[in-house]
Every structure is written in structure tokens, then in C-alpha cells.
Design an enzyme around this catalytic site. Structure first.
Site, PDB file in Angstrom:
ATOM      1  CG  ASN A  51      22.836  -8.530 -22.244  1.00  0.00           C
ATOM      2  OD1 ASN A  51      23.031  -9.570 -22.504  1.00  0.00           O
ATOM      3  ND2 ASN A  51      21.862  -8.273 -21.469  1.00  0.00           N
ATOM      4  CG  HIS A 106      20.114  -8.355 -17.531  1.00  0.00           C
ATOM      5  ND1 HIS A 106      18.777  -8.690 -17.667  1.00  0.00           N
ATOM      6  CD2 HIS A 106      20.418  -7.317 -18.528  1.00  0.00           C
ATOM      7  CE1 HIS A 106      18.346  -7.935 -18.852  1.00  0.00           C
ATOM      8  NE2 HIS A 106      19.271  -7.194 -18.893  1.00  0.00           N
ATOM      9  CB  SER A 152      14.185   0.325 -26.014  1.00  0.00           C
ATOM     10  OG  SER A 152      13.443  -0.912 -25.641  1.00  0.00           O
ATOM     11  CD  GLU A 169      20.299  -3.097 -18.665  1.00  0.00           C
ATOM     12  OE1 GLU A 169      20.461  -2.979 -19.916  1.00  0.00           O
ATOM     13  OE2 GLU A 169      19.931  -4.093 -18.388  1.00  0.00           O
ATOM     14  N   GLY A 185      13.690  -4.529 -23.846  1.00  0.00           N
ATOM     15  CA  GLY A 185      13.096  -5.303 -25.057  1.00  0.00           C
ATOM     16  C   GLY A 185      11.940  -4.931 -25.550  1.00  0.00           C
ATOM     17  CE  LYS A 198      18.824  -8.402 -23.193  1.00  0.00           C
ATOM     18  NZ  LYS A 198      17.274  -7.712 -22.812  1.00  0.00           N
ATOM     19  CD  GLU A 242      16.545 -10.336 -20.220  1.00  0.00           C
ATOM     20  OE1 GLU A 242      17.671 -10.858 -20.518  1.00  0.00           O
ATOM     21  OE2 GLU A 242      16.092  -9.523 -20.824  1.00  0.00           O
TER      22      GLU A 242
HETATM   23  P1  PGA Z   1      17.278  -4.041 -24.969  1.00  0.00           P
HETATM   24  O1  PGA Z   1      17.518  -4.839 -23.587  1.00  0.00           O
HETATM   25  O2  PGA Z   1      18.234  -2.989 -25.379  1.00  0.00           O
HETATM   26  O3  PGA Z   1      16.721  -4.937 -26.034  1.00  0.00           O
HETATM   27  O4  PGA Z   1      15.911  -3.350 -24.584  1.00  0.00           O
HETATM   28  C1  PGA Z   1      18.728  -4.061 -22.859  1.00  0.00           C
HETATM   29  C2  PGA Z   1      19.206  -5.126 -21.613  1.00  0.00           C
HETATM   30  O5  PGA Z   1      18.352  -5.826 -21.372  1.00  0.00           O
HETATM   31  O6  PGA Z   1      20.283  -5.180 -21.416  1.00  0.00           O
END
Ligand code: PGA
Length: 249
Positions: free
Chosen positions: A10, A95, A213, A167, A173, A12, A97
Site C-alpha cells: 500500500n 483503509h 508495521s 490492520e 506506521g 499511500k 486512514e
Molecule cells: P505500515 O502500513 O506497514 O506502514 O504500518 C500498513 C497499512 O497502512 O496498510
């Protein structure tokens, strides 16, 4: 039948079109694996060049979002048919976000899931709890509610073809991965929830990813769990480490 593993990046809001093409070239040999579906979910503007850049490789392309309407006066939005026509096969829906910053709720996400399936795209439906919800002990209730709302009116056959990504928001993140046992507990609960709404065969077929992560060092243990069929990877999908997630040592 064994489920096929799926590892999706992903990206982003990262990578300009030219950076995207360069990243595809950098990762090309690192992500070769006949037994895993490898997907790059990329910003809308990168879709066309990335589809071109991964031609002839094992990599599939996904979008990070879409709108549920067919077409028309929805300035700034992109339809499922546009994605499909551009060569996209997967689309991330819900997601955290998007749920948080763009206020996408489960009723909207349900429409997006249905539209994606109707257009022949495979949704990667995201769910996950906040740290506060985990500490309150309502993680499984929360996830079950998200799944039930987002899948309203979706048939068993459609669900069997989908991907669900668990998630935990506190792990995205942050460098704070859920332990493999924590991740397995929730992924197993998602599968049980699908069995309850649909049936055992659908629950056995749906692929469930863990995200938050994930990196080259923890992927092997996470993906070794019975209900975790791969990962949705943010930060580590933008570098060579992604190859180690597709091919854990
Ligand atoms: P990350 O993000 O691997 O940077 O924690 C995962 C995601 O938001 O899909």
C-alpha cells in the site's frame, strides 16, 4: 484447498509517476514468487505507468480507493470501471486512514465493496481497532461489526473471492507490530464471523491479511499463522525490504 498467499503493498500518498516506475524496476527481481500473489496498490496517478511497468512480471496492480457511483458529476473521484479498464485488479476499501481522515463510514464502504465486485475488481477490505478500543476489550466486537456492516448484501460467492485485511490502527506506521498471536486471534475471529454469516466453505476460501508495521523481519512468523494469508504492507513496500516480505528467509 489451501489458500494462496497474497502480499500487497500500500504505497499511500508516495511515489510520483517517475519514482513509481523506478521502484517497479528496483523490486522486479526481488518479488518473484510463483506461490504468492504480489500486488502494488498505488496512487491513482501512478496506475497507468505502473500497469505498464509490471507487464510481463508476476506483479498485479491495485488502487487505494474508488467511488461507488457508475459515472457522472463527482469531481475528483475515480470509478470502478475506470480502474478495471486501466488494468487494475484489486482495490483497497476502507483503509483506516480513509475512515479517519476522509470520514468514510461503513454504509459508504459497503457500497464501494459491492460496486468493486460488480466491476470485477477484488476488494481488499480493511478493518481494525484503535488502541483505545483494544484497551477497552472490545476489539473482536468492533471488527465483527465492521465486517457485518461492510458485507451487507454481498453474496457468499463474492466474499469467497475477496481479501480482508486486519490492520490494528495502533500498529500502522508506528513500528509496533501486533504479536503473531494477537494478529492470529483477530484473523481467526474474522474467519469465524464469515462462517457465521455465510458458511464454512466461504470462511475457508476468503483470504485474510495482517497489516501494521509488517517488515522483512516479522513477515515469516506472521504469515506462518494458520489464519493469516499474507500481508498489507505500507512503509516497507516502498523499499527493497518488500522482497523479503514476499520471500521471507
Ligand atoms: P505500515 O502500513 O506497514 O506502514 O504500518 C500498513 C497499512 O497502512 O496498510
Amino acid at each position: 484447498m489451501a489458500r494462496r498467499r497474497i502480499v500487497a503493498g500500500n504505497w499511500k500518498m508516495n511515489m510520483t509517476p517517475s519514482e513509481a516506475v523506478a521502484l517497479c524496476a528496483q523490486l522486479k527481481d526481488l518479488v518473484v514468487n510463483d506461490e504468492v500473489d504480489v500486488v502494488y496498490c498505488v496512487p491513482a496517478i501512478d496506475i497507468v505507468p505502473v500497469v505498464e511497468a509490471v507487464k510481463g512480471t508476476n506483479v498485479k496492480v491495485g488502487a487505494e480507493n474508488m467511488y461507488f457511483e457508475e459515472k457522472g458529476a463527482y469531481t475528483g473521484e475515480i470509478s470502478a470501471a475506470m480502474l478495471k479498464d486501466a488494468g487494475v485488479e484489486y482495490v483497497i476499501i476502507g483503509h483506516s486512514e480513509r475512515r479517519d481522515y476522509f470520514k468514510e463510514d461503513d454504509a459508504l464502504l459497503n457500497k464501494k465493496v459491492k460496486k468493486a465486485l460488480e466491476a470485477g475488481l477484488t476488494p481488499i477490505l480493511c478493518c481494525g481497532e484503535s488502541l483505545e478500543q483494544r484497551e477497552m476489550g472490545i476489539t473482536l466486537d468492533w471488527i465483527r461489526m465492521q465486517i457485518k456492516c461492510d458485507l451487507q448484501g454481498v453474496t457468499a460467492e463474492q466474499v469467497a473471492s475477496m481479501v480482508i485485511a486486519y490492520e490494528p490502527i495502533w500498529a500502522i506506521g508506528t513500528g509496533k507490530t501486533a504479536t503473531s498471536d494477537q494478529a492470529e486471534e483477530v484473523c481467526g475471529a474474522i474467519r469465524a464471523c464469515i462462517a457465521e454469516i455465510y458458511d464454512e466453505a466461504t470462511a475457508e476460501a476468503v483470504r485474510i491479511q495482517y497489516g501494521g508495521s509488517v517488515n522483512g523481519g516479522n513477515a515469516k512468523e506472521l504469515f506462518g499463522k494458520p489464519d493469516i494469508d499474507g500481508g498489507l504492507v505500507g512503509g516497507a513496500s516502498l523499499k527493497a525490504d518488500f522482497g523479503k516480505i514476499v520471500n521471507p528467509e
